[in-house]
Motif scaffolding. Structure first.
Motif, PDB file in Angstrom:
ATOM      1  N   ASN A  88     -11.767   9.787  -0.503  1.00 30.68           N
ATOM      2  CA  ASN A  88     -11.294   7.840  -0.240  1.00 30.68           C
ATOM      3  C   ASN A  88     -11.825   7.887  -1.639  1.00 30.68           C
ATOM      4  O   ASN A  88     -11.812   6.535  -1.996  1.00 30.68           O
ATOM      5  CB  ASN A  88     -13.529   7.555   0.217  1.00 30.68           C
ATOM      6  N   LEU A  89     -10.748   7.782  -2.189  1.00 29.35           N
ATOM      7  CA  LEU A  89     -10.301   7.234  -4.069  1.00 29.35           C
ATOM      8  C   LEU A  89      -8.366   7.233  -3.843  1.00 29.35           C
ATOM      9  O   LEU A  89      -8.107   7.801  -4.087  1.00 29.35           O
ATOM     10  CB  LEU A  89     -10.656   8.053  -5.060  1.00 29.35           C
ATOM     11  N   THR A  90      -8.100   6.159  -3.804  1.00 30.81           N
ATOM     12  CA  THR A  90      -7.027   5.519  -4.330  1.00 30.81           C
ATOM     13  C   THR A  90      -6.705   4.641  -5.464  1.00 30.81           C
ATOM     14  O   THR A  90      -7.382   3.630  -5.303  1.00 30.81           O
ATOM     15  CB  THR A  90      -6.289   4.588  -3.315  1.00 30.81           C
ATOM     16  N   LEU A  91      -5.989   4.962  -6.213  1.00 29.24           N
ATOM     17  CA  LEU A  91      -5.589   4.321  -7.658  1.00 29.24           C
ATOM     18  C   LEU A  91      -4.273   3.747  -7.458  1.00 29.24           C
ATOM     19  O   LEU A  91      -3.185   3.594  -6.988  1.00 29.24           O
ATOM     20  CB  LEU A  91      -5.157   5.662  -8.644  1.00 29.24           C
ATOM     21  N   LEU A  92      -3.944   2.528  -8.308  1.00 28.84           N
ATOM     22  CA  LEU A  92      -3.028   1.829  -8.749  1.00 28.84           C
ATOM     23  C   LEU A  92      -2.045   2.929  -9.484  1.00 28.84           C
ATOM     24  O   LEU A  92      -2.151   3.322 -10.864  1.00 28.84           O
ATOM     25  CB  LEU A  92      -2.898   0.163  -9.735  1.00 28.84           C
ATOM     26  N   LYS A  93      -0.924   2.365  -9.162  1.00 27.75           N
ATOM     27  CA  LYS A  93       0.657   3.584 -10.025  1.00 27.75           C
ATOM     28  C   LYS A  93       0.518   2.365 -11.053  1.00 27.75           C
ATOM     29  O   LYS A  93       1.475   3.009 -12.008  1.00 27.75           O
ATOM     30  CB  LYS A  93       1.797   3.390  -9.437  1.00 27.75           C
ATOM     31  N   SER A  94       0.900   0.740 -11.669  1.00 25.20           N
ATOM     32  CA  SER A  94       0.608  -0.108 -12.296  1.00 25.20           C
ATOM     33  C   SER A  94       0.029  -1.128 -12.968  1.00 25.20           C
ATOM     34  O   SER A  94      -0.296  -1.471 -11.447  1.00 25.20           O
ATOM     35  CB  SER A  94       1.859  -0.089 -12.488  1.00 25.20           C
ATOM     36  N   MET A  95      -0.522  -1.307 -13.723  1.00 24.20           N
ATOM     37  CA  MET A  95      -1.072  -2.781 -14.194  1.00 24.20           C
ATOM     38  C   MET A  95      -0.082  -3.699 -14.851  1.00 24.20           C
ATOM     39  O   MET A  95       0.453  -3.082 -15.683  1.00 24.20           O
ATOM     40  CB  MET A  95      -2.463  -2.602 -14.221  1.00 24.20           C
ATOM     41  N   ARG A 149       0.902  -1.012  -0.324  1.00 21.30           N
ATOM     42  CA  ARG A 149       0.066  -0.106   0.122  1.00 21.30           C
ATOM     43  C   ARG A 149       1.114   1.100  -0.112  1.00 21.30           C
ATOM     44  O   ARG A 149       0.683   2.596  -0.435  1.00 21.30           O
ATOM     45  CB  ARG A 149      -0.877  -0.076   1.497  1.00 21.30           C
ATOM     46  N   SER A 150       1.651   1.517   0.418  1.00 17.14           N
ATOM     47  CA  SER A 150       2.721   2.022   0.983  1.00 17.14           C
ATOM     48  C   SER A 150       3.737   2.705  -0.747  1.00 17.14           C
ATOM     49  O   SER A 150       4.603   4.098  -0.704  1.00 17.14           O
ATOM     50  CB  SER A 150       3.770   2.537   2.608  1.00 17.14           C
ATOM     51  N   THR A 151       3.575   1.998  -1.925  1.00 15.35           N
ATOM     52  CA  THR A 151       4.344   1.792  -2.757  1.00 15.35           C
ATOM     53  C   THR A 151       3.610   1.659  -3.973  1.00 15.35           C
ATOM     54  O   THR A 151       3.838   2.944  -4.670  1.00 15.35           O
ATOM     55  CB  THR A 151       5.767   0.980  -3.070  1.00 15.35           C
ATOM     56  N   ASN A 152       2.665   1.382  -3.888  1.00 12.12           N
ATOM     57  CA  ASN A 152       2.477   0.648  -5.508  1.00 12.12           C
ATOM     58  C   ASN A 152       1.006   1.838  -5.092  1.00 12.12           C
ATOM     59  O   ASN A 152       0.329   1.356  -6.838  1.00 12.12           O
ATOM     60  CB  ASN A 152       1.827  -0.536  -5.490  1.00 12.12           C
ATOM     61  N   LEU A 153       0.509   2.504  -4.255  1.00 17.82           N
ATOM     62  CA  LEU A 153      -0.227   3.130  -3.906  1.00 17.82           C
ATOM     63  C   LEU A 153      -0.358   4.592  -4.086  1.00 17.82           C
ATOM     64  O   LEU A 153       0.235   5.162  -4.022  1.00 17.82           O
ATOM     65  CB  LEU A 153      -2.116   2.856  -3.948  1.00 17.82           C
ATOM     66  N   GLU A 204       9.677  -0.164 -11.213  1.00 20.50           N
ATOM     67  CA  GLU A 204       9.726   0.284  -9.281  1.00 20.50           C
ATOM     68  C   GLU A 204       9.931   2.023  -9.376  1.00 20.50           C
ATOM     69  O   GLU A 204       9.419   2.232  -8.357  1.00 20.50           O
ATOM     70  CB  GLU A 204      11.410  -0.125  -9.210  1.00 20.50           C
ATOM     71  N   LEU A 205      10.363   2.115 -11.014  1.00 19.65           N
ATOM     72  CA  LEU A 205      10.257   3.796 -11.086  1.00 19.65           C
ATOM     73  C   LEU A 205       8.966   4.084 -10.565  1.00 19.65           C
ATOM     74  O   LEU A 205       8.179   5.084  -9.615  1.00 19.65           O
ATOM     75  CB  LEU A 205      10.395   4.206 -11.943  1.00 19.65           C
ATOM     76  N   PHE A 206       7.868   3.676 -10.545  1.00 21.02           N
ATOM     77  CA  PHE A 206       6.931   3.986 -11.453  1.00 21.02           C
ATOM     78  C   PHE A 206       5.702   3.626 -10.330  1.00 21.02           C
ATOM     79  O   PHE A 206       4.708   4.178  -8.803  1.00 21.02           O
ATOM     80  CB  PHE A 206       5.766   3.113 -11.630  1.00 21.02           C
ATOM     81  N   ASN A 207       6.397   2.590  -9.311  1.00 22.97           N
ATOM     82  CA  ASN A 207       5.990   1.659  -7.747  1.00 22.97           C
ATOM     83  C   ASN A 207       7.230   2.604  -6.958  1.00 22.97           C
ATOM     84  O   ASN A 207       7.429   2.157  -5.873  1.00 22.97           O
ATOM     85  CB  ASN A 207       5.984   0.124  -7.489  1.00 22.97           C
ATOM     86  N   SER A 208       6.835   4.068  -6.710  1.00 22.33           N
ATOM     87  CA  SER A 208       7.824   4.598  -6.380  1.00 22.33           C
ATOM     88  C   SER A 208       7.256   5.562  -5.386  1.00 22.33           C
ATOM     89  O   SER A 208       6.720   6.832  -6.328  1.00 22.33           O
ATOM     90  CB  SER A 208       9.069   4.748  -6.838  1.00 22.33           C
ATOM     91  N   ASN A 243       7.597   8.773  -8.508  1.00 26.91           N
ATOM     92  CA  ASN A 243       6.882   8.835  -8.141  1.00 26.91           C
ATOM     93  C   ASN A 243       5.627  10.112  -7.518  1.00 26.91           C
ATOM     94  O   ASN A 243       4.719   9.031  -7.496  1.00 26.91           O
ATOM     95  CB  ASN A 243       5.841   7.539  -9.561  1.00 26.91           C
ATOM     96  N   PRO A 244       6.270  11.167  -7.320  1.00 24.70           N
ATOM     97  CA  PRO A 244       5.174  11.566  -6.155  1.00 24.70           C
ATOM     98  C   PRO A 244       3.936  12.190  -7.342  1.00 24.70           C
ATOM     99  O   PRO A 244       2.843  12.386  -6.097  1.00 24.70           O
ATOM    100  CB  PRO A 244       5.717  12.963  -6.119  1.00 24.70           C
ATOM    101  N   HIS A 245       3.964  12.055  -8.166  1.00 24.63           N
ATOM    102  CA  HIS A 245       2.572  12.730  -8.981  1.00 24.63           C
ATOM    103  C   HIS A 245       1.436  11.331  -9.299  1.00 24.63           C
ATOM    104  O   HIS A 245       0.301  12.120 -10.155  1.00 24.63           O
ATOM    105  CB  HIS A 245       2.436  13.440 -10.355  1.00 24.63           C
ATOM    106  N   GLY A 246       1.413  10.366  -8.976  1.00 25.65           N
ATOM    107  CA  GLY A 246       0.614   9.499  -9.339  1.00 25.65           C
ATOM    108  C   GLY A 246       0.485   8.896 -10.745  1.00 25.65           C
ATOM    109  O   GLY A 246      -0.191   8.903 -10.994  1.00 25.65           O
ATOM    110  N   ALA A 247       2.075   9.120 -11.142  1.00 30.99           N
ATOM    111  CA  ALA A 247       1.700   8.671 -12.699  1.00 30.99           C
ATOM    112  C   ALA A 247       1.758   7.255 -13.223  1.00 30.99           C
ATOM    113  O   ALA A 247       1.531   6.238 -11.966  1.00 30.99           O
ATOM    114  CB  ALA A 247       3.142   9.498 -13.392  1.00 30.99           C
ATOM    115  N   GLN A 248       0.761   6.595 -13.840  1.00 30.42           N
ATOM    116  CA  GLN A 248       1.136   5.422 -14.020  1.00 30.42           C
ATOM    117  C   GLN A 248       1.000   4.604 -15.109  1.00 30.42           C
ATOM    118  O   GLN A 248       1.272   4.960 -16.671  1.00 30.42           O
ATOM    119  CB  GLN A 248      -1.178   5.406 -14.062  1.00 30.42           C
ATOM    120  N   LEU A 249       1.356   3.275 -15.249  1.00 30.86           N
ATOM    121  CA  LEU A 249       2.077   2.140 -15.868  1.00 30.86           C
ATOM    122  C   LEU A 249       1.122   1.126 -16.279  1.00 30.86           C
ATOM    123  O   LEU A 249       0.995   0.263 -15.685  1.00 30.86           O
ATOM    124  CB  LEU A 249       3.721   1.730 -15.071  1.00 30.86           C
TER     125      LEU A 249
END
Length: 428
Positions: free
Chosen positions: A41-48, A30-34, A339-343, A347-353
């Motif tokens: 109340n909306l949390t998004l995945l950083k990668s898929m 949760r601390s890295t990939n989200l 790992e760059l995206f799950n960081s 990735n402080p702006h919530g970019a998604q891959l």
């Protein structure tokens, strides 16, 4: 930020099918990939990551996103006026062949959540709709049934004047953006932030990266990205030039072709990589530059080409979709990009891959790269219909051996190979 994409009756997607980047209640990573979206109340995945056998529909998912995005942006242009809409319904069933295709985006832009979609066939727009969510309440902005367009008070009043000039094969949202309606322009900007790259067709990617290299500040990011990959060089150089009569003559280029090249007045670009030169004592005494796309490996060329879109996505919190992501890339390089995206730091702006892969090592349980809701399996049934399901949807246990079980076919999405021992390729 992309929240959800849904498609129906397009290519191999007969039924309504979605990818959802809303994080589930899973506790792992949760601390890295989200990333907490700028909405309550909306949390998004950083990668898929999307797995599946060849022809199971991974690429079709990305083609669907790219079609819907490009059509929304471009359909109002005059050049599209008399053209058929390049949409292809699921053609393996009599139920769908004459029906329109369905596309819908849910995304966040400037702290507002939008839901926008349309139904379309080769000739016209059947339906179109736009909703906006603020304070957890969804409100209709406009909806369309063929040429009947209903606009609510929540949308721009000036758009009422545009309903009569909206062609049957153009999206109303696209027309509104063309006439500077603020909400429509904002939405098109958001969709422009969803970038699609085909790993097998990198020309756009290369040009994008080269353009970034022209900016000294952005080039620093690219050189840092390259230096961290241990490719044997740490810097790149871009040289732009135009071919002259003298150069072409020295190269023995035929006169007719020389004339065509000179008349086109096109600019040529060479990207070089800087390598150290050593003396007999292994002391660095000089540097030499190699042509990136001539002297370096295909994998190195692809990694450098990807550097621009990856950095741009991370810097601006965009969504990057890559088909054939790790073709020609070493597994360690693929892992480092994920790992760059799950960081948090990078990735402080919530970019998604979002990417397709055949590299099962990326879901090796020991690597802990992905949550179960980030791993999607594309499967095609006997009737040619693609379905998508995450390991979370499949109720796979947290302590399962993801890679091993996937390769053993427990999650589907792998080729079903049956080799006939009696097969003879050549007659004796």
């Amino acid at each position: 930020m992309l929240v959800k994409f849904t498609v129906e009756n397009y290519l191999s997607f007969k039924n309504r099918t979605s990818i959802d980047l809303t994080a589930t209640s899973l506790t792992e990573l949760r601390s890295t990939n989200l990333h907490d979206a700028p909405l309550k109340n909306l949390t998004l995945l950083k990668s898929m990551i999307v797995y599946g056998a060849n022809s199971n529909g991974k690429s079709n998912l990305f083609k669907a996103i790219n079609f819907a995005r490009k059509f929304t942006i471009n359909s109002s242009k005059d050049s599209q006026a008399d053209e058929a809409i390049e949409v292809q319904p699921f053609c393996l069933s009599t139920e769908t062949i004459e029906k329109p295709s369905f596309f819908e985006f849910v995304f966040i832009h400037e702290s507002v959540k939008y839901r926008y979609g349309f139904e379309v066939d080769e000739e016209l727009i059947h339906k179109e709709w736009l909703y906006m969510t603020t304070k957890n309440k969804e409100q209709l902005l406009f909806e369309r049934a063929l040429q009947d367009i209903h606009i609510t008070k929540k949308y721009d009043d000036a758009s009422n004047n545009l309903t009569a000039i909206t062609r049957k094969n153009a999206l109303f949202l696209s027309v509104c953006a063309q006439f500077n309606i603020p909400v429509a322009m904002s939405i098109l900007k958001a969709l422009n932030n969803v970038q699609y790259i085909s790993g097998m067709q990198d020309r756009f990617t290369v040009n994008f990266t080269i353009d970034m290299m022209d900016d000294p500040e952005k080039k620093k990011y690219i050189d840092n990205f390259i230096a961290g990959a241990d490719l044997g060089f740490t810097e790149t150089k871009v040289e732009r030039f135009k071919l002259t009569e003298e150069i072409l003559e020295k190269g023995n280029v035929p006169k007719e072709i020389r004339k065509m090249i000179l008349e086109s007045d096109e600019e040529n670009v060479v990207v070089s990589t800087k390598h150290p030169v050593y003396d007999e004592n292994n002391e660095e005494i000089d540097n030499i530059y190699f042509n990136l796309f001539v002297n370096e490996s295909l994998g190195t060329g692809k990694y450098v080409a990807l550097s621009g879109p990856i950095i741009d996505t991370l810097l601006h919190g965009k969504t990057l979709i890559i088909d054939e992501f790790d073709a020609q890339l070493h597994p360690h390089l693929s892992k480092s990009i994920v790992e760059l995206f799950n960081s948090k730091e990078n990735n402080p702006h919530g970019a998604q891959l979002i990417f397709a892969s055949h590299n099962s090592s990326l879901i090796n349980s020991k690597r802990k790269l992905f949550r179960r809701d980030q791993i999607i399996i594309a499967e095609k049934d006997n009737f040619g219909v693609t379905s998508l399901e995450s390991l979370y949807d499949k109720k796979i246990r947290k302590d399962a051996s993801f890679e091993k079980d996937y390769l053993e076919g427990k999650y589907d999405g792998i080729p079903n190979l049956e080799i006939n021992n009696n097969l003879r390729l050549f007659e004796e």
